[in-house]
Design a protein around this motif. Structure first.
Motif, PDB file in Angstrom:
ATOM      1  N   ALA A  65       1.132  -1.477   0.126  1.00 28.03           N
ATOM      2  CA  ALA A  65      -0.102  -0.229  -0.084  1.00 28.03           C
ATOM      3  C   ALA A  65       0.652   1.440  -0.440  1.00 28.03           C
ATOM      4  N   VAL A  66       2.281   1.150   0.762  1.00 27.64           N
ATOM      5  CA  VAL A  66       2.757   2.484   1.369  1.00 27.64           C
ATOM      6  C   VAL A  66       3.658   2.481  -0.220  1.00 27.64           C
ATOM      7  N   LEU A  67       3.833   1.382  -1.627  1.00 26.76           N
ATOM      8  CA  LEU A  67       4.048   1.658  -2.700  1.00 26.76           C
ATOM      9  C   LEU A  67       3.776   2.143  -4.068  1.00 26.76           C
ATOM     10  N   ASN A  68       2.214   0.924  -3.033  1.00 29.91           N
ATOM     11  CA  ASN A  68       1.754   2.406  -4.573  1.00 29.91           C
ATOM     12  C   ASN A  68       0.774   3.713  -4.174  1.00 29.91           C
ATOM     13  N   ALA A  69       0.817   4.009  -2.789  1.00 34.16           N
ATOM     14  CA  ALA A  69       0.973   5.405  -2.717  1.00 34.16           C
ATOM     15  C   ALA A  69       1.785   6.473  -3.239  1.00 34.16           C
ATOM     16  N   LEU A  70       3.129   6.464  -2.993  1.00 34.47           N
ATOM     17  CA  LEU A  70       4.437   6.573  -3.508  1.00 34.47           C
ATOM     18  C   LEU A  70       4.166   6.395  -4.811  1.00 34.47           C
ATOM     19  N   GLU A  71       4.069   5.588  -5.608  1.00 29.89           N
ATOM     20  CA  GLU A  71       4.244   5.768  -7.054  1.00 29.89           C
ATOM     21  C   GLU A  71       3.635   6.638  -7.416  1.00 29.89           C
ATOM     22  N   LEU A  72       1.640   6.535  -7.320  1.00 35.37           N
ATOM     23  CA  LEU A  72       0.946   7.285  -7.929  1.00 35.37           C
ATOM     24  C   LEU A  72       1.752   8.890  -7.175  1.00 35.37           C
ATOM     25  N   ALA A  73       1.893   9.353  -6.078  1.00 33.69           N
ATOM     26  CA  ALA A  73       2.162  10.649  -6.207  1.00 33.69           C
ATOM     27  C   ALA A  73       3.465  10.983  -7.271  1.00 33.69           C
ATOM     28  N   VAL A  74       4.215   9.816  -6.839  1.00 33.36           N
ATOM     29  CA  VAL A  74       5.246  10.860  -8.026  1.00 33.36           C
ATOM     30  C   VAL A  74       5.150  10.429  -9.789  1.00 33.36           C
ATOM     31  N   GLU A  75       3.861   9.428  -9.709  1.00 33.91           N
ATOM     32  CA  GLU A  75       3.696   9.715 -11.463  1.00 33.91           C
ATOM     33  C   GLU A  75       2.733  10.598 -12.285  1.00 33.91           C
ATOM     34  N   THR A  76       2.201  11.234 -11.112  1.00 34.54           N
ATOM     35  CA  THR A  76       1.252  12.733 -10.843  1.00 34.54           C
ATOM     36  C   THR A  76       1.605  13.713 -10.876  1.00 34.54           C
ATOM     37  N   THR A  77       3.185  13.856 -10.274  1.00 34.63           N
ATOM     38  CA  THR A  77       3.401  14.808 -10.201  1.00 34.63           C
ATOM     39  C   THR A  77       4.597  15.393 -10.930  1.00 34.63           C
ATOM     40  N   PRO A  78       4.163  16.496 -11.871  1.00 36.06           N
ATOM     41  CA  PRO A  78       5.133  17.592 -12.564  1.00 36.06           C
ATOM     42  C   PRO A  78       6.352  17.794 -11.624  1.00 36.06           C
ATOM     43  N   PRO A  79       7.706  17.672 -13.019  1.00 32.76           N
ATOM     44  CA  PRO A  79       8.619  18.159 -12.101  1.00 32.76           C
ATOM     45  C   PRO A  79       8.224  20.011 -12.164  1.00 32.76           C
ATOM     46  N   ASN A  80       9.600  20.599 -11.277  1.00 27.19           N
ATOM     47  CA  ASN A  80       9.243  21.923 -11.189  1.00 27.19           C
ATOM     48  C   ASN A  80      10.276  22.310 -12.303  1.00 27.19           C
ATOM     49  N   SER A  81      10.469  24.371 -12.019  1.00 27.37           N
ATOM     50  CA  SER A  81      11.651  24.332 -13.094  1.00 27.37           C
ATOM     51  C   SER A  81      13.372  23.550 -13.058  1.00 27.37           C
ATOM     52  N   ASN A  82      13.050  23.199 -11.539  1.00 26.72           N
ATOM     53  CA  ASN A  82      14.365  22.400 -11.125  1.00 26.72           C
ATOM     54  C   ASN A  82      14.723  21.420 -11.647  1.00 26.72           C
ATOM     55  N   GLY A  83      13.516  20.261 -12.155  1.00 29.18           N
ATOM     56  CA  GLY A  83      13.082  19.267 -12.094  1.00 29.18           C
ATOM     57  C   GLY A  83      13.230  18.725 -11.633  1.00 29.18           C
ATOM     58  N   GLU A  84      12.835  19.000 -10.001  1.00 28.84           N
ATOM     59  CA  GLU A  84      12.854  18.145  -8.854  1.00 28.84           C
ATOM     60  C   GLU A  84      11.485  18.180  -8.483  1.00 28.84           C
ATOM     61  N   ILE A  85      10.930  16.825  -8.069  1.00 25.04           N
ATOM     62  CA  ILE A  85       9.729  16.631  -7.850  1.00 25.04           C
ATOM     63  C   ILE A  85       9.315  16.953  -6.508  1.00 25.04           C
ATOM     64  N   GLN A  86       8.405  17.602  -6.234  1.00 29.08           N
ATOM     65  CA  GLN A  86       8.406  18.055  -4.590  1.00 29.08           C
ATOM     66  C   GLN A  86       7.036  17.147  -4.234  1.00 29.08           C
ATOM     67  N   ILE A  87       7.468  16.055  -3.589  1.00 27.82           N
ATOM     68  CA  ILE A  87       6.250  15.747  -3.036  1.00 27.82           C
ATOM     69  C   ILE A  87       5.917  15.887  -1.304  1.00 27.82           C
ATOM     70  N   THR A  88       4.595  16.794  -1.128  1.00 32.11           N
ATOM     71  CA  THR A  88       3.979  17.458  -0.253  1.00 32.11           C
ATOM     72  C   THR A  88       2.781  16.827   0.454  1.00 32.11           C
ATOM     73  N   LEU A  89       2.773  17.292   1.513  1.00 24.32           N
ATOM     74  CA  LEU A  89       1.813  16.831   1.958  1.00 24.32           C
ATOM     75  C   LEU A  89      -0.142  16.382   1.216  1.00 24.32           C
ATOM     76  N   ALA A  90      -0.114  17.592   1.304  1.00 23.00           N
ATOM     77  CA  ALA A  90      -0.906  17.834   0.101  1.00 23.00           C
ATOM     78  C   ALA A  90      -1.025  16.615  -0.868  1.00 23.00           C
ATOM     79  N   VAL A  91      -0.059  16.317  -1.861  1.00 24.83           N
ATOM     80  CA  VAL A  91       0.176  15.409  -2.098  1.00 24.83           C
ATOM     81  C   VAL A  91      -0.063  13.656  -1.554  1.00 24.83           C
ATOM     82  N   ALA A  92       0.920  13.141  -0.620  1.00 27.89           N
ATOM     83  CA  ALA A  92       0.811  12.839  -0.379  1.00 27.89           C
ATOM     84  C   ALA A  92      -0.648  12.342  -0.223  1.00 27.89           C
ATOM     85  N   GLU A  93      -2.323  13.433   0.872  1.00 30.48           N
ATOM     86  CA  GLU A  93      -2.975  12.659   1.200  1.00 30.48           C
ATOM     87  C   GLU A  93      -3.839  12.800   0.242  1.00 30.48           C
TER      88      GLU A  93
END
Length: 740
Positions: free
Chosen positions: A213-241
């Motif tokens: 479950a934790v890996l599925n949630a992490l995968e969804l968070a990473v795959e649906t969050t586009p990188p910012n201008s610095n190429g960084e994928i930021q996973i915040t609490l809102a994204v995790a929720e």
């Protein structure tokens, strides 16, 4: 495999979910379940030695059952066949058995058959497996989320070792996340991912111990969050929720969790803990349990555990159940909670259980005739005198009279034991008073004659002493010490145990019996004892043999630290006796414990042992000489230079608290005073009054303050008074448990 098949396989592996890609391939990559595959555990040793027997892995989803089977497949030399019970049937089983027979016949190769979701097989399918597991054609490894003792063929269970996997803890899930973020090939190690601590905490909390479950949630968070201008994928609490919003509650209405949760609920209500009762009630309601089932159990509890302590309890719970039927859900949760709180706060009495005592008496006793005066007088009062002598209670003061109501052979038996809780306290006084009056009337002959009491004869103490003398008595006493120590140790089947002073193996062999899925190490400083234990251990199967070591106790810490081995329990009998610095030694051993491990010892306490001067009459010597003997013997136990006798449990606990920074709540001690009947022989007296070899004897201590003539007089007094006499020997055993 063709080129197209290989490419197709690569494509599947590359596009597989993160949880599948990150599945551990070796024991070193495996996270959690230290209680079954930690260093020193039986299963780890069996996998590494490729000496597996049939296994069943049982536990919630996402805890590593299938992963362990895959690791075994990667490490074993045996042929490995994997099937899923959801998709496979008897045909697939027969095909697998045919392959196993061929491998065994042609290449003498073992076959491991892994059956995922084994509980999905019906009885016929499970029966089809049994003969091939029985004759060793296949080694079965089953994985199931259901209790195998209920869902798997009992014959298969009896031929398998059961390993229960538990939900992963917070540290384990955190490690799973870090592993996925850092792995460049199977995880996200090549991406620039920054994940907030609050996001990690949310993922771990809601995953509820499930690595998938934790890996599925992490995968969804990473795959649906586009990188910012610095190429960084930021996973915040809102994204995790957004990625994992609701806790997955493991709750099967016909499985273990259902029964375990309702059990916790009922026990909390019975234990008068309204907070815990509401918590377990909420767990069940949240998971979708049928409220009618809960109310039915509460209605039973109102009679079983409250009873006459609050006669209104049944009325209130019945009214709440009726209210629920009228209003339904979700408002029906109010009467459900009210019923729970009423019973949790009500006075408790289980006196209605007296009925089952009466039922047991009916089943156990011979059928008894109804006493004549209680029989129906309307049918044959004149012919057989039925009903004659019956005393009508309403004709007497307070509408009660003492007379026999039970059959004669049960007269005086008490089934109902009223409690002193609530309303029943009043009933208790009334019942007690009436029972006393009834008994008094029977004794006086005013009622039906009191039945004869069963005979009783006291034990012949002399005969018992002779029957239990010599080695059989010593063996029994040592067995009692062993059993008491293991009771204090609270061993679990998967524990890794170190016997600190193996000696004759008194504790070692019992530990082997109690930790069949763990491991036992036995240490003795005496090479002769070690050789004897090794010879005995050779008779056991290799995987469950204890590891025998001949080491000084001071070297244990260094040896096992170097081997990177930690223990759940360190046990020993008379380990500290001759050690000059007991606290320092215990400090070293504490570092050998796993978290929540414990040291459990049984130590003879010389300071509390039998004094020899107390065995003879004071008037057998002159007054002054007897007093000097007393002082000389007591000085033995206060000698600061003798580590064997100059300590007691209280001093040890105090020093541990100061030097080892151990909280007193981590130490449990019990001192058991014992009295044993022994016979004093001339050989024993000879040993007391002869020079010692390894240690100073009784004589060696006395000679320091008494003259040769005085010693001779004392010896003569002992010989006259004690030779061939049976005496009561007082001693004390200190049981010590120190928790890490």
């Amino acid at each position: 495999m063709t080129l197209f098949d290989y490419r197709h396989q690569q494509l599947i592996e590359r596009e597989a979910p993160l949880a599948a890609r990150m599945r551990p391939r070796t024991l070193d990559e495996f996270i959690g379940q230290d209680h079954i595959i930690g260093p020193g555990r039986l299963l780890r040793r069996a996998i590494q030695a490729d000496q597996l027997s049939s296994l069943i892995f049982y536990g919630p989803p996402g805890t590593g059952k299938t992963t362990l089977a895959r690791i075994i497949a990667n490490t074993t030399q045996a042929h490995f066949i994997a099937i899923n019970a959801v998709l496979a049937g008897v045909k697939e089983l027969r095909d697998g058995i045919a392959v196993a027979q061929e491998k065994r016949k042609m290449y003498a190769q073992k076959t491991i058959l892994f059956v995922d979701e084994v509980h999905r097989f019906n009885k016929a399918q499970q029966d089809a497996l049994l003969p091939w597991v029985e004759n060793g054609t296949v080694i079965l490894i089953g994985a199931t989320t259901e209790n195998p003792y209920f869902e798997v063929n009992k014959a298969l269970v009896s031929r398998s070792r059961i390993f229960q996997l538990k939900l992963l803890n917070e540290a384990d899930l955190r490690q799973v996340i870090q592993q996925a973020l850092q792995d460049p090939l199977r995880g996200y190690g090549e991406l620039n991912i920054k994940i907030d601590e609050a996001a990690i905490a949310h993922l771990i909390n809601v995953a509820n111990g499930d690595a998938r479950a934790v890996l599925n949630a992490l995968e969804l968070a990473v795959e649906t969050t586009p990188p910012n201008s610095n190429g960084e994928i930021q996973i915040t609490l809102a994204v995790a929720e957004e990625s994992i919003q609701q806790r997955a509650v493991l709750y099967d209405k016909e499985g273990d969790v259902h029964f375990d949760t309702i059990s916790a609920f009922i026990k909390s209500v019975r234990g008068s803990d309204p907070d815990a009762a509401l918590y377990w009630l909420a767990r069940m309601v949240y998971a979708g349990e049928d409220p009618r089932f809960i109310l039915r159990r509460l209605l039973i509890l109102a009679s079983e555990d409250v009873g006459l302590a609050d006669p209104n309890a049944v009325v209130v719970i019945h009214a709440c159940a009726e209210a629920f039927e009228r209003v339904g859900m979700p408002e029906g949760r109010y009467p459900l909670a009210q019923a729970t709180l009423y019973l949790a706060t009500a006075p408790k009495s289980n006196s209605v259980m007296g009925f089952f005592d009466a039922l047991a008496a009916v089943e156990r006793e011979r059928e008894a005739e109804v006493p004549t005066h209680l029989r129906d007088a309307n049918r044959d009062k004149h012919g057989f005198g039925h009903g004659a002598g019956y005393l009508y209670p309403h004709s007497y003061r307070e509408h009660w009279v003492a007379q026999q109501y039970l059959p004669s052979h049960l007269q005086g038996q008490m089934f109902y034991q009223p409690s002193d809780q609530g309303y029943e306290a009043q009933i208790q006084q009334q019942v007690t008073r009436q029972r006393e009056a009834q008994l008094a009337a029977l004794v006086e002959g005013l009622g039906v004659a009191l039945p004869e009491v069963l005979t009783f004869s006291p034990t012949n103490a002399g005969t018992e002493r002779w029957l239990q003398r010599t080695l059989s008595q010593a063996g029994e006493r040592l067995g009692q010490i062993r059993d008491r120590l293991f009771c204090l140790a609270e061993l679990q089947r998967h524990h890794v145990v170190l016997d600190l002073n193996a000696g004759s193996g008194l504790l070692t062999w019992e530990a082997v019996r109690r930790v069949p899925e763990g491991g036992v190490y036995a240490c003795t400083p005496n090479p002769t004892d070690a050789a004897a234990l090794t010879e005995q251990a050779a008779l056991l199967p290799e995987l469950i043999r204890p590891v025998i070591l001949s080491l000084a106790r001071q070297d244990l810490s260094a040896h096992f630290t170097q081997a990177d081995l930690r223990f759940d329990r360190l046990i020993g009998r008379n380990v500290l006796s001759t050690e000059p610095d007991k606290v320092a030694l215990l400090q070293q051993w504490l570092h050998l414990l796993r978290p929540k491990g414990a040291i459990v010892l049984a130590e003879t306490l010389p300071r509390h042992t039998q004094r020899l001067y107390a065995l003879i009459e004071a008037n057998s010597l002159s007054g002054k000489l007897y007093q000097r003997l007393v002082e000389a013997e007591e000085a033995i136990y206060t000698d600061s230079s003798d580590a064997m006798v100059n300590w007691n449990v209280e001093d040890l606990v105090s020093q541990l608290g100061k030097q080892a920074s151990i909280d007193n709540r981590q130490i449990r001690t019990e001192i058991e005073q014992t009295i044993t009947d022994i016979q004093i022989t001339s050989t024993m007296i000879e040993r007391w009054f002869s020079p010692g070899k390894d240690r100073p004897s009784y004589r060696d201590h006395l000679v320091q303050v008494l003259s040769t003539a005085e010693l001779k007089t004392i010896r003569q007094a002992f010989t006259r008074s004690l030779t061939n006499q049976s005496v009561q020997w007082h001693s004390a055993i200190g049981f010590i448990r120190i928790d890490r």
